[in-house]
Design a protein around this motif. Structure first.
Motif, PDB file in Angstrom:
ATOM      1  N   VAL A   5      -5.402   2.512  -3.227  1.00  0.00           N
ATOM      2  CA  VAL A   5      -6.083   2.615  -2.101  1.00  0.00           C
ATOM      3  C   VAL A   5      -6.437   2.907  -1.327  1.00  0.00           C
ATOM      4  CG1 VAL A   5      -8.388   0.746  -1.817  1.00  0.00           C
ATOM      5  CG2 VAL A   5      -7.787   1.308  -4.412  1.00  0.00           C
ATOM      6  N   PRO A   6      -6.668   3.444  -0.229  1.00  0.00           N
ATOM      7  CA  PRO A   6      -6.178   3.065   0.789  1.00  0.00           C
ATOM      8  C   PRO A   6      -7.073   2.163   1.567  1.00  0.00           C
ATOM      9  CG  PRO A   6      -8.086   4.578   1.142  1.00  0.00           C
ATOM     10  CD  PRO A   6      -8.279   3.835  -0.375  1.00  0.00           C
ATOM     11  N   LYS A   7      -6.046   1.086   2.486  1.00  0.00           N
ATOM     12  CA  LYS A   7      -6.004  -0.414   3.111  1.00  0.00           C
ATOM     13  C   LYS A   7      -6.248  -0.318   4.534  1.00  0.00           C
ATOM     14  CE  LYS A   7      -2.395  -1.499   0.626  1.00  0.00           C
ATOM     15  NZ  LYS A   7      -1.807  -2.216   0.422  1.00  0.00           N
ATOM     16  N   VAL A 161      -7.138  -3.893  -2.649  1.00  0.00           N
ATOM     17  CA  VAL A 161      -9.186  -4.136  -2.635  1.00  0.00           C
ATOM     18  C   VAL A 161      -9.694  -4.656  -1.271  1.00  0.00           C
ATOM     19  CG1 VAL A 161      -9.919  -5.595  -4.344  1.00  0.00           C
ATOM     20  CG2 VAL A 161     -10.781  -3.570  -3.582  1.00  0.00           C
ATOM     21  N   ALA A 162      -8.980  -6.341  -1.721  1.00  0.00           N
ATOM     22  CA  ALA A 162      -9.100  -6.898  -0.513  1.00  0.00           C
ATOM     23  C   ALA A 162      -8.817  -6.712   0.728  1.00  0.00           C
ATOM     24  CB  ALA A 162      -8.150  -8.689  -1.122  1.00  0.00           C
ATOM     25  N   ASP A 163      -8.169  -5.738   0.924  1.00  0.00           N
ATOM     26  CA  ASP A 163      -7.626  -5.651   2.510  1.00  0.00           C
ATOM     27  C   ASP A 163      -8.699  -4.085   3.209  1.00  0.00           C
ATOM     28  OD1 ASP A 163      -5.153  -6.806   3.169  1.00  0.00           O
ATOM     29  OD2 ASP A 163      -3.815  -5.583   2.117  1.00  0.00           O
ATOM     30  N   ALA A 164      -9.003  -3.714   2.140  1.00  0.00           N
ATOM     31  CA  ALA A 164      -9.623  -1.904   2.187  1.00  0.00           C
ATOM     32  C   ALA A 164     -10.968  -2.490   2.519  1.00  0.00           C
ATOM     33  CB  ALA A 164      -9.144  -1.643   0.480  1.00  0.00           C
ATOM     34  N   ILE A 165     -11.102  -4.369   1.889  1.00  0.00           N
ATOM     35  CA  ILE A 165     -13.057  -4.588   2.470  1.00  0.00           C
ATOM     36  C   ILE A 165     -12.853  -5.287   3.934  1.00  0.00           C
ATOM     37  CG2 ILE A 165     -14.185  -7.006   1.875  1.00  0.00           C
ATOM     38  CD1 ILE A 165     -14.162  -5.709  -1.137  1.00  0.00           C
TER      39      ILE A 165
END
Length: 457
Positions: A5-7, A161-165
């Motif tokens: 997932v790209p972050k 995913v937390a960094d992505a959001i």
């Protein structure tokens, strides 16, 4: 298989920018290529363009996860003007993959998350299927068997995913550009801010486990609805273990006879809409991927990451305003909105405009006759609610809806959109009168549910 997932903000913003540009260029290119073609050739070109557009959206948004994928899930239930009417069903079916069949993250990466949160797989599970049964915006879902023999669903958060959001929340301008490329009439940042802000609450699986346990307890033994319970001892911040529901997916429900779809539609309405007015709480993510037909015939609801509790005073305001609109008391509606700060009396918004706006966006609760909800009807209501720029409602563009009402309206409108995917017919006002006027139920499903509730007391 999807990659990681790209972050970073730059990486995610670049992908969104390229996707928006690609959608716009494809639309122009398709229109130019159709000049001078026969009707049969135009049909082939339109179908090819539709599939290419949907495939690009699924590949890019599905690979990004987070708010980007959530946006794609929302688009999958709408009737988009960018797609020729004859090909909109084809587009929706393809985009519908984002609800439960998005590009998967390799199990080796997901296993690292599981074992860092709850320990070695073999200590908890006697069997674990490494192929996900669903891939959503925040995590993937797997089928497994606990060492005590129970079959369970295991939802695992994507690594990073937390960094992505967090990056998505800083990239709203790119989301706006993409949103506008596929739905020009609803490109406002407020809608996108609401998506990103509430996605952050979905990251806490322990919170979701507690919420789901409470809801499962409330519906335990219900004659028509089931909610799988969470299994708290195996849940962690990034791993959610719940009872497994075996059943038919929403796509299969669409092929059922009219009467069966009407029954399911009523249950969907009762679960997502009635709960706000009876329990002061509601699920903010009513999309088709979260609705199943269980093997025992009950309708199953899953995924409670976006679940909200609402102040009873705010719920009562919603009820009061809808009653005023339903009874054509425009002045009372206007005064309620002014008192809550939703409408500024210094503007030129009139009571009549407020009344017309409510009827256009929420009239399905108020009209006492049978309505068949279609994707086009649901999309029209949603676009009007988030971007009322028509000449008739231009003044409503300056309304100031408090955050709690933005979220409840979103839940209402996407319940409408999910029912549109079923193309279900019902007199929704007859059901709504139970919470609008606290009247006894008028349907057999409602009466049987009331008897069940009475037996619990």
């Amino acid at each position: 298989m999807a990659g990681r997932v790209p972050k970073s903000r730059l990486a995610r913003g670049s992908r969104l920018g390229r996707l928006a540009a690609g959608q716009a260029v494809r639309g122009v290119g398709t229109r130019l290529s159709m000049i001078g073609r026969t009707e049969a050739a135009r049909q082939v070109l339109a179908e090819r363009s539709t599939l290419q557009a949907a495939q690009q959206l699924v590949a890019v948004l599905g690979g990004m996860k987070g708010a980007a994928m959530k946006l794609g899930q929302m688009l999958s239930v709408l009737d988009l003007d960018m797609v020729p009417e004859s090909h909109r069903e084809l587009f929706r079916v393809k985009l519908g993959e984002l609800r439960d069949r998005a590009p998967a993250v390799p199990f080796s990466e997901m296993r690292t998350v599981i074992e860092s949160d709850i320990g070695p797989l073999a200590r908890v599970f006697v069997d674990f299927d490494e192929t996900p049964i669903a891939a959503a915006s925040i995590g993937q879902v797997y089928r497994a068997k606990l060492r005590d023999g129970r079959m369970v669903a295991v939802k695992v958060q994507y690594p990073g995913v937390a960094d992505a959001i967090a990056a998505d929340m800083r990239n709203l301008e790119f989301f706006s550009r993409l949103w506008k490329s596929v739905l020009p009439s609803a490109a406002d940042a407020e809608v996108l801010e609401e998506i990103a802000r509430n996605l952050d609450t979905e990251l806490d699986y322990l919170r979701e486990a507690r919420t789901q346990h409470s809801i499962a307890a409330r519906y335990r033994g219900h004659p028509f609805i089931t909610v799988p319970d969470s299994i708290g001892e195996y849940c962690a911040h990034r791993v959610l273990v719940t009872e497994l529901v075996e059943g038919e997916s929403f796509d299969r429900l669409r092929g059922l006879p009219d009467a069966d779809r009407a029954r399911i539609g009523e249950l969907v309405y009762r679960f997502y809409v009635n709960s706000l007015f009876f329990d002061n709480e509601f699920c903010g993510d009513p999309h088709p991927g979260n609705i199943l037909l269980a093997a025992d015939g009950r309708v199953a609801f899953v995924d409670f990451g976006l679940y909200q509790y609402m102040d009873p005073a705010h719920v009562e305001l919603e009820r009061t305003c809808l009653r005023a609109a339903g009874e054509y008391r425009a002045e009372d509606l206007y005064e309620s909105w002014v008192g809550r700060g939703i409408v500024d009396p210094a503007t030129d918004v009139s009571p009549r405009e407020c009344l017309g706006y409510v009827w256009s966006a929420a009239g399905w609760h108020l009209l006492d006759e049978e309505i068949t909800i279609t994707p086009a009807l649901a999309t029209g209501a949603l676009v009007l609610a988030v971007d009322p720029r028509t000449a008739e409602f231009h003044g409503m563009r300056r309304q100031h809806l408090p955050p709690e009402h933005v979220f409840s309206r979103r839940a209402d409108l996407f319940t409408f959109a999910a029912l549109g995917q079923l193309e279900v017919t019902g007199n929704w006002h007859r059901i709504a009168r139970e919470w609008l006027y606290r009247e006894p139920p008028s349907t057999e499903v409602g009466r049987e549910t009331a008897r069940w509730k009475g037996a619990l007391r």
